[in-house]
Design a protein around this motif. Structure first.
Motif, PDB file in Angstrom:
ATOM      1  N   GLU A 105      22.337   3.293 -11.280  1.00 38.64           N
ATOM      2  CA  GLU A 105      22.459   3.464 -12.727  1.00 38.64           C
ATOM      3  C   GLU A 105      21.846   4.804 -13.164  1.00 38.64           C
ATOM      4  O   GLU A 105      22.434   5.525 -13.970  1.00 38.64           O
ATOM      5  N   SER A 140      22.679  -0.559 -18.791  1.00 37.77           N
ATOM      6  CA  SER A 140      22.769  -2.014 -18.597  1.00 37.77           C
ATOM      7  C   SER A 140      21.756  -2.800 -19.442  1.00 37.77           C
ATOM      8  O   SER A 140      21.935  -3.996 -19.643  1.00 37.77           O
ATOM      9  N   SER A 165      17.728   0.419 -14.385  1.00 40.82           N
ATOM     10  CA  SER A 165      17.553  -0.785 -13.575  1.00 40.82           C
ATOM     11  C   SER A 165      17.525  -0.491 -12.081  1.00 40.82           C
ATOM     12  O   SER A 165      16.879  -1.198 -11.320  1.00 40.82           O
TER      13      SER A 165
END
Length: 101
Positions: free
Chosen positions: A11, A73, A7
């Motif tokens: 990350e 995520s 994302s």
């Protein structure tokens, strides 16, 4: 090689650091910005993502995928492997050395 999207840069770096620390990958190439267009939940979506290309041994795929899925995520992260069919022998040996326990 394993292709993954994240994302954002944080990350991508976090996942890559964990994989490197555990010696599941020898190298992570983080490509900071890619524009992605895709189908998701019945709609066409657009997003800015980060691409990561990992260099590892084929038998590490399941462990790498499990590590990514455990901390990513996204509900369904992109995790795809590509066989390295040719390469500089010294480089391939380095990948093997760095990902052996």
């Amino acid at each position: 090689m394993i292709y993954m999207t994240a994302s954002d840069l944080n990350e991508a770096r976090r996942i890559s650091s964990a994989l490197l620390e555990k010696r599941l990958v020898a190298c992570a190439n983080i490509i900071p910005s890619v524009e992605s267009h895709y189908h998701w939940q019945g709609k066409v979506e657009e997003a800015s993502e980060v691409v990561v290309i990992y260099k590892t041994q084929k038998d590490k795929f399941e462990a790498v995928a499990a590590e990514i899925k455990g901390t990513h995520s996204y509900e369904v992260p992109a995790i795809v492997s590509f066989d390295i069919t040719e390469g500089d022998p010294a480089y391939l040996k380095w990948i093997e050395k760095e990902t052996s326990e």
